[in-house]
Design a protein around this motif. Structure first.
Motif, mmCIF file in Angstrom:
data_model
loop_
_atom_site.group_PDB
_atom_site.id
_atom_site.type_symbol
_atom_site.label_atom_id
_atom_site.label_comp_id
_atom_site.label_asym_id
_atom_site.label_seq_id
_atom_site.Cartn_x
_atom_site.Cartn_y
_atom_site.Cartn_z
ATOM 1 N N VAL A 1 0.824 -1.213 0.000
ATOM 2 C CA VAL A 1 0.000 0.000 0.000
ATOM 3 C C VAL A 1 0.856 1.259 0.000
ATOM 4 C CG1 VAL A 1 -1.725 1.293 1.294
ATOM 5 C CG2 VAL A 1 -1.876 -1.200 1.160
ATOM 6 N N GLY A 2 1.855 1.292 0.881
ATOM 7 C CA GLY A 2 2.619 2.519 1.051
ATOM 8 C C GLY A 2 3.692 2.756 0.017
ATOM 9 N N ALA A 3 4.271 1.690 -0.557
ATOM 10 C CA ALA A 3 5.400 1.861 -1.475
ATOM 11 C C ALA A 3 5.029 1.544 -2.914
ATOM 12 C CB ALA A 3 6.576 0.985 -1.028
ATOM 13 N N TYR A 4 4.601 0.323 -3.161
ATOM 14 C CA TYR A 4 4.385 -0.108 -4.547
ATOM 15 C C TYR A 4 3.410 0.805 -5.291
ATOM 16 C CZ TYR A 4 2.792 -2.968 -8.451
ATOM 17 O OH TYR A 4 2.441 -3.415 -9.698
ATOM 18 N N ASN A 5 2.243 1.011 -4.726
ATOM 19 C CA ASN A 5 1.232 1.793 -5.427
ATOM 20 C C ASN A 5 1.608 3.261 -5.532
ATOM 21 O OD1 ASN A 5 -1.344 -0.071 -5.799
ATOM 22 N ND2 ASN A 5 -0.411 -0.605 -3.860
ATOM 23 N N TRP B 1 7.289 -4.970 -4.663
ATOM 24 C CA TRP B 1 6.229 -5.949 -4.903
ATOM 25 C C TRP B 1 6.759 -7.371 -4.837
ATOM 26 C CZ3 TRP B 1 1.253 -5.624 -4.532
ATOM 27 C CH2 TRP B 1 0.466 -6.656 -5.017
ATOM 28 N N ALA B 2 7.949 -7.597 -5.350
ATOM 29 C CA ALA B 2 8.543 -8.925 -5.283
ATOM 30 C C ALA B 2 8.771 -9.339 -3.827
ATOM 31 C CB ALA B 2 9.864 -8.949 -6.055
ATOM 32 N N THR B 3 9.272 -8.421 -3.017
ATOM 33 C CA THR B 3 9.494 -8.717 -1.599
ATOM 34 C C THR B 3 8.177 -9.004 -0.896
ATOM 35 O OG1 THR B 3 11.405 -7.229 -1.621
ATOM 36 C CG2 THR B 3 10.534 -7.872 0.531
ATOM 37 N N TYR B 4 7.161 -8.208 -1.200
ATOM 38 C CA TYR B 4 5.831 -8.402 -0.631
ATOM 39 C C TYR B 4 5.285 -9.789 -0.984
ATOM 40 C CZ TYR B 4 0.719 -7.885 -0.358
ATOM 41 O OH TYR B 4 -0.609 -8.074 -0.099
ATOM 42 N N SER B 5 5.456 -10.196 -2.227
ATOM 43 C CA SER B 5 4.927 -11.491 -2.670
ATOM 44 C C SER B 5 5.618 -12.648 -1.966
ATOM 45 C CB SER B 5 5.082 -11.615 -4.191
ATOM 46 O OG SER B 5 4.334 -10.611 -4.848
ATOM 47 N N TRP B 6 6.927 -12.546 -1.773
ATOM 48 C CA TRP B 6 7.645 -13.588 -1.050
ATOM 49 C C TRP B 6 7.214 -13.642 0.412
ATOM 50 C CZ3 TRP B 6 9.951 -17.747 -2.605
ATOM 51 C CH2 TRP B 6 10.491 -17.806 -3.898
ATOM 52 N N VAL C 1 9.891 3.033 -10.712
ATOM 53 C CA VAL C 1 9.304 1.763 -11.126
ATOM 54 C C VAL C 1 10.177 0.598 -10.680
ATOM 55 C CG1 VAL C 1 8.274 0.517 -13.041
ATOM 56 C CG2 VAL C 1 8.451 2.999 -13.142
ATOM 57 N N LEU C 2 11.484 0.747 -10.763
ATOM 58 C CA LEU C 2 12.382 -0.301 -10.277
ATOM 59 C C LEU C 2 12.166 -0.546 -8.787
ATOM 60 C CD1 LEU C 2 15.783 0.419 -12.063
ATOM 61 C CD2 LEU C 2 14.330 -1.590 -12.342
ATOM 62 N N LEU D 1 3.429 7.822 -8.832
ATOM 63 C CA LEU D 1 4.450 8.847 -9.005
ATOM 64 C C LEU D 1 5.155 8.683 -10.348
ATOM 65 C CD1 LEU D 1 5.816 11.233 -7.584
ATOM 66 C CD2 LEU D 1 7.456 9.623 -6.606
ATOM 67 N N ALA D 2 5.425 7.450 -10.732
ATOM 68 C CA ALA D 2 6.083 7.195 -12.006
ATOM 69 C C ALA D 2 5.225 7.647 -13.176
ATOM 70 C CB ALA D 2 6.408 5.707 -12.132
#
Length: 300
Positions: free
Chosen positions: A80-84, A168-173, A161-162, A89-90
């Motif tokens: 919520v706070g970072a990915y989106n 998101w990858a960290t969140y998924s793991w 975006v990077l 912003l991108a």
């Protein structure tokens, strides 16, 4: 239970890219009406209000959420706070083609983080699948013409975006490797998501507050903006996150990561529906490459 890609998992993991393609289209349309961090805060505040009647008990003082608050605070920060926020912003700082191109690095991040922090080996099939999937993305972005890609220039905004892809990858793991929360909490999807949003709203509020403190915040109310907020709160937030969590649990984060590359393809299809653009041969080829990458990477 060993994670594997089943038809049900594939369907669940196809829903979020479709929702997120709509999120990107809508985010670009309303970027002049609301600043990115404020948009992210409003989106998740609405999602919070939607889930509150379903799972409000998880916020009570005696809930199982609070003994595990550190984990939920991290999940809320990454998603919520970072990915989106970084993606919105991108969309304000980079060209859409750049955002999608750099975002196609997500499967690589999935494999890399799994290898470095979770000890999951990367197979040759997964590397081949990643290459096939990215080629499919490049076909969509280039519209089948190499010279279009040669004109792409990365700008500092692409760093957002990077960072979003890595988050998101960290969140998924983290979703796929539960640690301390009880199974009863994890199996209640609305409570599990509401707990993440509750902490994510804190991070989002801090980001939005900083945006306004720097004089970069803006908000212009209109009914189209209201309709857009409802859509991104219900579809790309509640529905997509529910489907993603269930899909990752079934297929594993490494295989799930390849489905994110369906987003640019779905974006092209949405443009066909809403903008009247005619589908091209490269759309079919792109789908074959992206779907083939998913199949190859998930085979044992």
């Amino acid at each position: 239970m060993q994670a594997r890609l089943t038809p049900t998992a594939a369907l669940l993991l196809s829903i979020p890219p479709l929702m997120w393609a709509g999120n990107a289209v809508v985010g670009r349309l309303i970027s002049e009406m609301v600043s990115p961090m404020t948009l992210n805060l409003l989106r998740w505040a609405l999602a919070f209000a939607i889930l509150l009647p379903l799972a409000g008990n998880v916020l009570r003082r005696d809930s199982l959420l609070w003994p595990n608050w550190r984990r939920f605070a991290m999940l809320g920060l990454l998603s919520v706070g970072a990915y989106n926020a970084l993606l919105y912003l991108a969309l304000n700082t980079s060209a859409p083609i750049n955002v999608t191109l750099v975002g196609s690095s997500t499967p690589i991040w999935m494999l890399l983080i799994g290898r470095l922090f979770y000890g999951v080996k990367v197979s040759r099939r997964q590397l081949v699948g990643a290459a096939m999937s990215i080629i499919g993305v490049l076909l969509v972005l280039s519209r089948g013409e190499l010279q279009v890609l040669q004109q792409v220039r990365l700008v500092p905004g692409d760093v957002y975006v990077l960072m979003a892809s890595a988050a998101w990858a960290t969140y998924s793991w983290m979703l796929a490797r539960p640690t301390t929360e009880p199974a009863s909490l994890r199996q209640n999807w609305s409570a599990f998501l509401l707990g993440q949003i509750a902490f994510g709203l804190v991070w989002s509020a801090l980001s939005s507050g900083g945006e306004w403190a720097l004089g970069k915040g803006h908000f212009q109310w209109s009914w189209p903006l209201g309709a857009a907020l409802v859509f991104i709160a219900v579809g790309p937030a509640v529905i997509a996150y529910r489907a993603w969590g269930a899909g990752v649990g079934r297929a594993g984060p490494a295989a799930a990561g390849f489905f994110i590359n369906l987003t640019p393809l779905f974006t092209a299809l949405l443009s066909t529906v809403f903008l009247g653009e005619t589908p091209q041969t490269y759309h079919v080829l792109a789908f074959i490459m992206i779907a083939g990458g998913i199949v190859v990477s998930s085979r044992r």
